[in-house]
Design an enzyme around this catalytic site. Structure first.
Site, mmCIF file in Angstrom:
data_model
loop_
_atom_site.group_PDB
_atom_site.id
_atom_site.type_symbol
_atom_site.label_atom_id
_atom_site.label_comp_id
_atom_site.label_asym_id
_atom_site.label_seq_id
_atom_site.Cartn_x
_atom_site.Cartn_y
_atom_site.Cartn_z
ATOM 1 N N VAL A 69 0.860 -1.187 0.000
ATOM 2 C CA VAL A 69 0.000 0.000 0.000
ATOM 3 C C VAL A 69 0.892 1.231 0.000
ATOM 4 O O VAL A 69 1.922 1.259 0.673
ATOM 5 C CB VAL A 69 -0.915 0.046 1.249
ATOM 6 C CG1 VAL A 69 -1.842 1.259 1.218
ATOM 7 C CG2 VAL A 69 -1.717 -1.239 1.386
ATOM 8 N N ASP A 70 0.496 2.231 -0.761
ATOM 9 C CA ASP A 70 1.197 3.509 -0.726
ATOM 10 C C ASP A 70 0.148 4.612 -0.675
ATOM 11 O O ASP A 70 -0.812 4.596 -1.443
ATOM 12 C CB ASP A 70 2.085 3.700 -1.954
ATOM 13 C CG ASP A 70 2.929 4.953 -1.842
ATOM 14 O OD1 ASP A 70 3.789 5.010 -0.936
ATOM 15 O OD2 ASP A 70 2.729 5.894 -2.638
ATOM 16 N N THR A 71 0.342 5.548 0.230
ATOM 17 C CA THR A 71 -0.596 6.650 0.396
ATOM 18 C C THR A 71 0.141 7.968 0.222
ATOM 19 O O THR A 71 1.235 8.149 0.752
ATOM 20 C CB THR A 71 -1.263 6.595 1.785
ATOM 21 O OG1 THR A 71 -1.933 5.332 1.919
ATOM 22 C CG2 THR A 71 -2.265 7.715 1.978
ATOM 23 N N GLY A 106 -2.629 3.598 -3.328
ATOM 24 C CA GLY A 106 -2.534 2.456 -4.215
ATOM 25 C C GLY A 106 -2.533 1.205 -3.362
ATOM 26 O O GLY A 106 -1.934 1.176 -2.283
#
Length: 192
Positions: A69-71, A106
């Site tokens: 996960v990327d924020t 994502g």
């Protein structure tokens, strides 16, 4: 008898992501990874690519699915990740003050066979106008450290927010609705 359900591996150091999965009662293994991250481009593409890089770096073993996960925070093509220092955090908060920004995450699931399921989540967050005293109060808390956009909505950062439109947990760090769309059986619920 079929194969056992795959094990979830969280390729992250984020305490927020870990806490969200724990709160949901989802069993997982923590596997922090290092991955080169993009920081320029179309925000949804950048977050998606970074999530995939993290999931791939987690190296799925047999019977595993690795979650990356990327924020990030964006206004248009301007992207803010985690500020490197307090001065940068203050500059970010000043840019976001009184405006609506997007929190983009994502989410990528990589299976042992290399197959990928991925999606992005976008939540709109509007900050209230912030004066220098409010920004200084927030920066003094240290809560901005390690947070995309330099704030944590689930903590003191909630005082900076006027409203949100979308998945609250996306702003915290893990868009659960998006994750469940990619892995509907994750919660282990069987229909009656």
């Amino acid at each position: 008898m079929g194969r056992p359900a795959p094990r979830l591996v969280l390729a992250s150091r984020s305490p927020q992501r870990r806490a969200i999965l724990e709160t949901l009662g989802v069993p997982f293994e923590l596997r922090p990874v290092d991955a080169d991250e993009e920081n320029e481009g179309v925000p949804t593409a950048v977050a998606g690519e970074n999530a995939l890089r993290k999931a791939l770096a987690g190296k799925a073993a047999p019977d595993e699915i690795v979650l990356g996960v990327d924020t990030l925070v964006s206004i248009g093509l301007d992207i803010w990740g985690k500020p490197p220092d307090e001065q940068a955090a203050g500059e970010t908060l000043r840019r976001l003050a009184g405006r609506t920004h997007e929190v983009v995450s994502g989410v990528a699931l990589v299976h042992e066979d290399g197959s990928v399921r991925a999606a992005t989540a976008v939540t709109e967050v509007t900050f209230r106008p912030l004066d220098d005293a409010t920004i200084a109060w927030y920066l003094a808390s240290g809560e901005w450290q390690g947070r995309a956009g330099g704030y944590a909505i689930q903590g003191r950062g909630g005082a900076l927010v006027e409203r949100i439109d979308g998945d609250y947990l996306n702003v915290v760090g893990l868009p659960v609705v998006t994750l469940l769309g990619l892995w509907p059986d994750l919660l282990g619920i069987t229909a009656a």
